[in-house]
Design a protein around this motif. Structure first.
Motif, PDB file in Angstrom:
ATOM      1  N   GLY A  59       0.809  -1.205   0.000  1.00 41.62           N
ATOM      2  CA  GLY A  59       0.000   0.000   0.000  1.00 41.62           C
ATOM      3  C   GLY A  59       0.841   1.253   0.000  1.00 41.62           C
ATOM      4  N   LEU A  79      -0.586  -6.123   0.408  1.00 38.70           N
ATOM      5  CA  LEU A  79      -2.008  -6.100   0.072  1.00 38.70           C
ATOM      6  C   LEU A  79      -2.489  -7.484  -0.359  1.00 38.70           C
ATOM      7  N   PRO A  80      -3.800  -7.735  -0.270  1.00 43.21           N
ATOM      8  CA  PRO A  80      -4.351  -9.030  -0.687  1.00 43.21           C
ATOM      9  C   PRO A  80      -4.238  -9.238  -2.196  1.00 43.21           C
ATOM     10  N   ARG A 118      -5.046  -9.523  -5.976  1.00 44.19           N
ATOM     11  CA  ARG A 118      -5.839  -8.723  -6.917  1.00 44.19           C
ATOM     12  C   ARG A 118      -6.123  -7.299  -6.455  1.00 44.19           C
ATOM     13  N   GLN A 119      -5.474  -6.856  -5.398  1.00 42.87           N
ATOM     14  CA  GLN A 119      -5.610  -5.457  -5.005  1.00 42.87           C
ATOM     15  C   GLN A 119      -4.409  -4.677  -5.525  1.00 42.87           C
ATOM     16  N   VAL A 120      -4.671  -3.541  -6.171  1.00 43.03           N
ATOM     17  CA  VAL A 120      -3.616  -2.760  -6.811  1.00 43.03           C
ATOM     18  C   VAL A 120      -2.808  -1.988  -5.770  1.00 43.03           C
ATOM     19  N   GLY A 121      -1.505  -2.061  -5.894  1.00 40.20           N
ATOM     20  CA  GLY A 121      -0.592  -1.307  -5.058  1.00 40.20           C
ATOM     21  C   GLY A 121       0.751  -1.223  -5.753  1.00 40.20           C
ATOM     22  N   TYR A 165      -0.801  -5.746  -9.475  1.00 35.46           N
ATOM     23  CA  TYR A 165      -1.397  -6.669  -8.515  1.00 35.46           C
ATOM     24  C   TYR A 165      -0.952  -8.090  -8.837  1.00 35.46           C
ATOM     25  N   ASP A 186      -2.122 -12.312  -8.892  1.00 37.01           N
ATOM     26  CA  ASP A 186      -3.251 -13.241  -8.801  1.00 37.01           C
ATOM     27  C   ASP A 186      -2.887 -14.378  -7.845  1.00 37.01           C
TER      28      ASP A 186
END
Length: 543
Positions: A371, A378-379, A381-384, A420, A422
């Motif tokens: 983040g 981040l989890p 598929r979350q963009v960071g 991100y 997968d």
């Protein structure tokens, strides 16, 4: 391939140059380096390398000294770079594009004791050397009008035996300094230790456990013919050069990229492997002679250096066959991910979204998506921001502790790329952090990569770039630049409508500029800095 002996197995640590020389001592009449009519055998290349090493030493250079390389794509440039490492000095690659003040600042910052220049760049190199308080020795790679010694002439008078008495580099000693692409501002100097080359040697062999992809698999060591099409002094060209030489492959050097000339060399030299940045690949695909079956010897094309369009990648597979592999890296971490050709073709057919991926982490590399604070992972598929740790990561920016502290935290590199992961560990890049367009009534993010990928699916569009321009109401507005095919009418209003229908109002371009071609840097990337400077106030929708 001869066995690679590492520092734990011998009292005298071996380098990648030793690996190259292992090959060049065998079958001395076999080709090693090619550039048009210039063709050197392994024996000739080895002897010329040793002579260059002695010539550099006679200029007062000692192990650990920096040598700036301001070179064009030539066979002699390959040997000059190897010679600097052969005598234990630090290679400093200098970018081809900066103005005299910036070039002088980079020479000064790198503390180069000498600068080796191509005769084409001699005037600029002389100016930069004269501005440096370290007063580096200026050496021409051939005769130059400027007052400098001719390194090739000096080498002709030197012994053909290997220079002796070169100490092994320390574990944290900078032996190669790569400049960043510079598309977002002033280039930085990324310093690497010998660990980078240890990692690159591993990459050509692959992961024995099979958990990570081989970034540069070699089908038959010693039989490959590799084309260096990108700049030898850039990370991409250096990567291909090292990969070719340490596997005993023939290295063919392309002096300057032009699609027709590249196609001719690929065909006539029976090239089996090469690397292109996306604009190069697109230009090749658009050439009328690039048709299925035109390049039967080609087995591997690595695409990297910038984001690639999924539609163009699929087109490349249709035309060239299942030879396309993706790679992701940067000057600060020369190898990060890889997607092998056979995996990309087979898995992409089953899962189309994988065409947007640049692969999984290479062996010995860890990747986390973090983040804004740069610490919390981040989890899926979350963009960071993509953060990387491993042997290919730089020591830091040379003589630049402030920017090093911004980029490196606890061994982790903040790449500046947004993306991100997968569930299988594939990396998907969506933008450079500085290229994100923040717009709309809610100040949402527009990812230029997503927009550019869609634009490249539209009829008549050969290349595309999106960037944010100042806007009084929303802070930034989306502006797109399209390189269109000849004899094709592209309607800017239709482009805007298609974008809105596919991606939503937030992505709708405020202005669409049609061009014959997009400006590119010497490295081959779309030059968004030039677009901003020249076209922010351009009239809309005109060629």
């Amino acid at each position: 391939m001869p066995m690679i002996i590492n520092a734990q197995q011998t009292a005298t640590p071996r380098t990648y140059v030793d690996q190259v020389l292992d090959h060049w001592r065998q079958d001395e009449d076999a080709e090693a380096l090619v550039q048009g009519a210039r063709r050197l055998t392994r024996g000739e290349a080895r002897r010329q390398l040793f002579r260059m090493g002695h010539a550099l030493r006679r200029q007062g250079l000692e192990p650990g000294d920096g040598v700036g390389l301001f070179l064009a794509n030539r066979v002699d440039s390959v040997l000059a770079q190897l010679a600097v490492h052969l005598i234990g000095c630090r290679v400093v690659f200098l970018p081809p594009e900066p103005g005299p003040g910036e070039l002088a600042a980079l020479v000064e910052q790198s503390r180069a004791r000498a600068v080796v220049t191509d005769p084409l760049f001699a005037e600029r190199a002389a100016d930069a050397a004269a501005r440096s308080v370290h007063a580096p020795v200026l050496l021409g790679l051939g005769p130059c009008e400027q007052p400098s010694a001719d390194l090739l002439a000096l080498a002709a008078e030197c012994p053909e035996e290997r220079p002796e008495g070169v100490p092994a580099p320390g574990p944290d000693e900078a032996i190669t300094v790569l400049y960043t692409g510079g598309t977002l501002g002033r280039p930085k100097l990324a310093a690497h230790s010998h660990h980078l080359y240890d990692a690159l040697l591993d990459l050509v062999q692959g992961d024995p456990d099979g958990d990570s992809p081989a970034a540069f698999p070699v089908t038959s060591p010693g039989t490959e013919r590799v084309l260096a099409a990108t700049l030898l002094t850039h990370g991409s060209g250096h990567l291909m050069t090292v990969q070719a030489l340490v596997t005993g492959s023939v290295l063919v050097v392309l002096p300057e990229f032009e699609a027709g000339a590249a196609l001719e060399v690929l065909r006539e030299e029976r090239i089996t492997a090469t690397m292109f940045v996306p604009p190069m690949l697109y230009a090749l695909l658009d050439h009328p002679e690039c048709v299925p079956g035109a390049l039967p010897a080609l087995r591997r094309v690595v695409v990297g250096g910038a984001a690639s369009s999924p539609s163009r990648l699929r087109q490349a597979v249709d035309v060239l066959g299942p030879v396309l592999s993706q790679g992701y890296g940067q000057s600060e971490a020369l190898g990060i991910t890889a997607f092998a050709a056979e995996d990309l073709a087979s898995q992409g057919a089953l899962r189309p979204e994988l065409w947007r991926s640049c692969g999984r982490a290479i062996a010995g590399t860890e990747i986390e998506i973090r983040g804004e604070d740069g610490t919390a992972a981040l989890p899926v598929r979350q963009v960071g921001e993509v953060c990387v740790r491993g042997r290919t990561v730089m020591l830091g920016y040379y003589e630049d502790p402030e920017r090093t502290a911004e980029a490196l935290h606890g061994g982790w590199l903040r790449t500046g790329d947004m993306g991100y992961l997968d569930a299988e560990g594939h990396v998907y890049l969506v933008d450079r952090a500085k290229d994100i367009i923040v717009t709309g009534s809610t100040s949402d993010n527009v990812y230029s990569r997503v927009l550019e990928d869609f634009l490249l699916t539209l009829p008549g569009v050969r290349n595309a770039a999106a960037l944010g321009v100042p806007d009084e109401e929303y802070g930034e507005a989306v502006q797109v630049f399209l390189a269109t095919a000849e004899d094709t009418d592209v309607d800017p209003d239709a482009v805007g409508a298609a974008v809105t229908a596919e991606l939503g109002d937030l992505y709708t371009p405020r202005r669409t500029v049609l061009l014959d071609r997009l400006p590119t840097t010497k490295v081959g990337k779309v030059d968004k800095k030039a677009l901003r400077a020249a076209w922010t106030d351009a009239a809309p929708a005109t060629r």
